[in-house]
Design an enzyme around this catalytic site. Structure first.
Site, short mmCIF file in Angstrom:
data_model
loop_
_atom_site.label_atom_id
_atom_site.label_comp_id
_atom_site.label_asym_id
_atom_site.label_seq_id
_atom_site.Cartn_x
_atom_site.Cartn_y
_atom_site.Cartn_z
N LYS A 219 0.82 -1.21 0.00
CA LYS A 219 0.00 0.00 0.00
C LYS A 219 0.85 1.27 0.00
CE LYS A 219 -4.24 -1.64 -0.03
NZ LYS A 219 -5.13 -1.72 1.13
N ARG A 254 -4.29 -10.36 3.40
CA ARG A 254 -4.50 -10.31 1.95
C ARG A 254 -3.24 -9.72 1.33
NH1 ARG A 254 -6.57 -6.76 -1.94
NH2 ARG A 254 -7.84 -7.80 -3.54
#
Length: 278
Positions: A219, A254
């Protein structure tokens, strides 16, 4: 601090983006043959679940019509289901109930909804009707504009309250308690500071009593902490979030890079088991 509630080893959810524009791997697995091969490779590397999506939810992205999502993912799901044992769940990453229904009919087992059932009022009733697990994620705004100066008074409390409310909505729709999973939505309408606050307080979310799914892989906030390296160079940073999550009781991670995160999760789990023994 109370002991983490996770009572079983952490599981990894391998990310399989069948999209041309995902922030990290867009276009790499758009071809069904490439997508299936990548899914099988992630399982060999230690993934427990595969999460298949046909729409990018990166900041600034536009929605993809349900028909196009189905065109991208259904063949991949069918082909993976044929190759995999029934014990390996396939998850459909979508906010549309029509896409989820078609994916479940094609062999998917879970729903992963980044809107927590708010984009489509038919999503929670569908999960209840078919009695399938559903991941409910916190998201502030919509992908196109969610990173336009998001604000919170207390991000941890607000995310926790929102997830608790969405879990209650799922229960009211008839979803079984054991089929509800919650995701704080790292990077979805959050600044660097918001993401750090959530990462530091994952245990507060675990205390809600539902399995927590953490999606911090590659991210943007990790890049900001690591000299603005591009997504493909954020593996070590992602592994750090996995280890931190395990130590706070997170159940599912994830991730894009399964092998390295499998090692990080297994080592952190061994340490956690030792530290809480007795």
């Amino acid at each position: 601090m109370s002991k983490p509630l996770a009572s079983s080893p952490p599981r990894l959810m391998g990310i399989l983006n069948v999209t041309p524009d995902s922030f990290s791997d867009g276009g790499r697995h758009l071809d069904p043959d490439a997508a299936v091969a990548h899914g099988l490779r992630m399982l060999d590397e230690g993934a427990d679940i595969l999460d298949i999506g046909g729409e990018s939810t990166r900041p600034g992205s536009d929605p993809v019509p349900p028909e196009e999502q189905q065109r991208r993912v259904l063949d991949v799901i069918r082909r993976l289901r044929e190759r995999l044992p029934a014990s390996v769940p396939l998850s459909i990453d979508t906010t549309w109930a029509s896409v989820a229904r078609a994916a479940l009919a094609s062999g998917a087992d879970w729903i992963n909804d980044t809107s927590a059932g708010l984009d489509d009022p038919d999503m929670l009733p569908l999960a209840a009707e078919l009695q399938v697990p559903i991941v409910l994620m916190h998201r502030r705004g919509v992908p196109r504009t969610m990173q336009d100066a998001p604000q919170y008074r207390d991000v941890v409390a607000e995310v926790r309250d929102h997830l608790a409310a969405r879990a209650e909505a799922a229960l009211a729709a008839g979803v079984r308690p054991e089929a509800i999973l919650l995701d704080p939505g790292i990077g979805f309408g959050k600044t660097l500071e918001h993401n750090l606050a959530l990462m530091a307080n994952l245990g507060s979310l675990v205390e809600l009593g539902f399995p927590i799914v953490l999606g911090a892989s590659r991210k943007r906030f990790l890049g900001a902490l690591c000299k603005d390296v591009p997504p493909e160079q954020r593996l070590a940073a992602t592994c750090a979030t996995t280890a931190l999550g395990v130590m706070q009781g997170v159940s599912i991670f994830r991730v894009h890079d399964v092998a390295a995160n499998r090692q990080a999760a297994d080592v952190a789990w061994a340490v956690l088991r030792f530290s809480t023994a007795g």
